[in-house]
Design an enzyme around this catalytic site. Structure first.
Site, mmCIF file in Angstrom:
data_model
loop_
_atom_site.group_PDB
_atom_site.id
_atom_site.type_symbol
_atom_site.label_atom_id
_atom_site.label_comp_id
_atom_site.label_asym_id
_atom_site.label_seq_id
_atom_site.Cartn_x
_atom_site.Cartn_y
_atom_site.Cartn_z
ATOM 1 N N ASN A 162 0.868 -1.177 0.000
ATOM 2 C CA ASN A 162 0.000 0.000 0.000
ATOM 3 C C ASN A 162 0.906 1.228 0.000
ATOM 4 O OD1 ASN A 162 -1.845 2.005 0.378
ATOM 5 N ND2 ASN A 162 -2.468 1.382 2.446
ATOM 6 N N LYS B 116 0.146 4.224 -0.502
ATOM 7 C CA LYS B 116 -0.507 5.436 0.017
ATOM 8 C C LYS B 116 -0.196 6.622 -0.901
ATOM 9 C CE LYS B 116 -0.447 3.393 4.553
ATOM 10 N NZ LYS B 116 -0.616 3.569 5.982
ATOM 11 N N HIS C 120 -10.009 1.195 4.171
ATOM 12 C CA HIS C 120 -8.748 1.404 4.896
ATOM 13 C C HIS C 120 -8.997 2.385 6.047
ATOM 14 C CE1 HIS C 120 -4.743 2.747 5.910
ATOM 15 N NE2 HIS C 120 -4.315 1.602 5.388
ATOM 16 N N GLU D 200 -7.423 4.809 7.181
ATOM 17 C CA GLU D 200 -7.215 6.237 6.882
ATOM 18 C C GLU D 200 -8.432 6.813 6.155
ATOM 19 O OE1 GLU D 200 -3.346 5.728 5.101
ATOM 20 O OE2 GLU D 200 -2.567 5.231 7.091
ATOM 21 N N GLU E 1 -6.188 -4.874 10.087
ATOM 22 C CA GLU E 1 -5.177 -3.860 10.389
ATOM 23 C C GLU E 1 -5.585 -3.102 11.651
ATOM 24 O OE1 GLU E 1 -2.864 -2.524 6.661
ATOM 25 O OE2 GLU E 1 -4.789 -1.514 6.594
ATOM 26 N N GLY F 124 1.389 2.632 10.671
ATOM 27 C CA GLY F 124 2.295 3.772 10.546
ATOM 28 C C GLY F 124 2.875 4.246 11.867
ATOM 29 N N SER G 50 2.519 -1.673 10.385
ATOM 30 C CA SER G 50 3.955 -1.644 10.688
ATOM 31 C C SER G 50 4.664 -2.971 10.408
ATOM 32 C CB SER G 50 4.191 -1.192 12.131
ATOM 33 O OG SER G 50 3.717 0.133 12.327
HETATM 34 P P1 PGA Z 1 2.170 0.636 7.636
HETATM 35 O O1 PGA Z 1 0.778 0.776 6.828
HETATM 36 O O2 PGA Z 1 2.798 -0.652 7.183
HETATM 37 O O3 PGA Z 1 2.971 1.834 7.235
HETATM 38 O O4 PGA Z 1 1.818 0.610 9.077
HETATM 39 C C1 PGA Z 1 -0.063 -0.327 6.604
HETATM 40 C C2 PGA Z 1 -1.348 0.114 5.960
HETATM 41 O O5 PGA Z 1 -1.837 1.200 6.286
HETATM 42 O O6 PGA Z 1 -1.904 -0.594 5.112
#
Ligand code: PGA
Length: 243
Positions: free
Chosen positions: A9, A11, A95, A97, A167, A173, A209
């Site tokens: 991902n 982003k 997601h 976010e 997740e 993140g 993460s």
């Molecule tokens: P991250 O993001 O690995 O940076 O924690 C994962 C995601 O949001 O899919």
């Protein structure tokens, strides 16, 4: 045996040249590893380019979000039809976010899933609890509510060709990862719920993460069929190490 899935991902990161090179690097690394399926969730402007870069290789391309509406007067939105047209096979929906920052409540997530499916996109449905919800002992309830919202609106069929990504929001993140035991517990719970729906083979990915140092411990847990990787997917070496 489910095929392990490694999903990147990206982003809102990168430029066309950077992501194109990354995509080609990942695709050439993925090619001999026929046992692993790779999906690249690229930013909208670069989807067509990345899809062209990996055409014919063992890598599929997906969008990070999809409009809830059919094509029409929706300024700034990108319809599922358009994603298919530029070579997407997948889309993320729900997601965290999108849920937290852009108002994707359960009902809207379900409408998006319906639109994606109607256009032939496979859906990777993201679910997960916030830290407050976990601390209040509501993790399973929240995840079940997020799954049910989609199944109630779109039917079990909605998920058949797709995947679920668990997740935990507090791990995205932040550098905090769920322990392998925490991931295993939630994956077992999701597996049970999916099995009740007859979706015994649906891949369940862990995200939050994930990096080379923790991927193996997570991926060897029962019912962890792959990983959805954000930050670490922006470096070819990191993603290769996660394979
Ligand atoms: P991250 O993001 O690995 O940076 O924690 C994962 C995601 O949001 O899919």
């Amino acid at each position: 045996m489910r095929t392990p899935l490694i999903a990147a991902n990206w982003k809102m990161n990168g430029t066309g040249d950077v992501l194109s090179a990354l995509g080609r690097g990942i695709a050439s690394a993925a090619e001999p590893l026929t046992a692993v399926q790779t999906i690249l969730f690229a930013p909208h402007p670069y989807l067509a380019r990345v899809a062209a870069d990996v055409r014919g290789l063992r890598v599929e391309v997906g969008a990070q979000d999809v409009a809830a509406e059919a094509p029409g007067a929706f300024t700034g939105e990108v319809a599922a039809e358009m994603l298919v047209d530029v070579g997407c096979r997948w889309t993320l929906v729900g997601h965290s976010e999108r849920r937290t920052l852009y108002g994707d409540v359960d009902e809207r997530v379900a409408v998006k899933v319906g639109r994606a499916l109607g256009c032939g996109l496979k859906v990777m449905l993201c679910v997960g609890e916030t830290l407050e919800e976990r601390e209040a002992g509501r993790t399973a309830e929240v995840v079940l509510r997020q799954l049910d919202a989609v199944v109630d609106a779109c039917g079990v069929q909605a998920l058949v060709d797709g995947a679920v990504a668990y997740e935990p929001v507090w791990a995205i993140g932040t550098g905090l990862t769920a322990t392998p035991e925490q991931a295993a517990e939630m994956h077992a719970f999701i597996r049970d719920e999916l099995t009740k729906l007859g979706l015994t083979d649906l891949p369940i990915l862990y995200g939050g993460s994930v990096k080379p140092g923790n991927a193996k411990d997570l991926m060897t847990q029962p019912h962890v069929d792959g990983v959805l990787v954000g930050g670490a997917s922006l470096k070819l070496d990191s993603l290769r190490a996660i394979d």
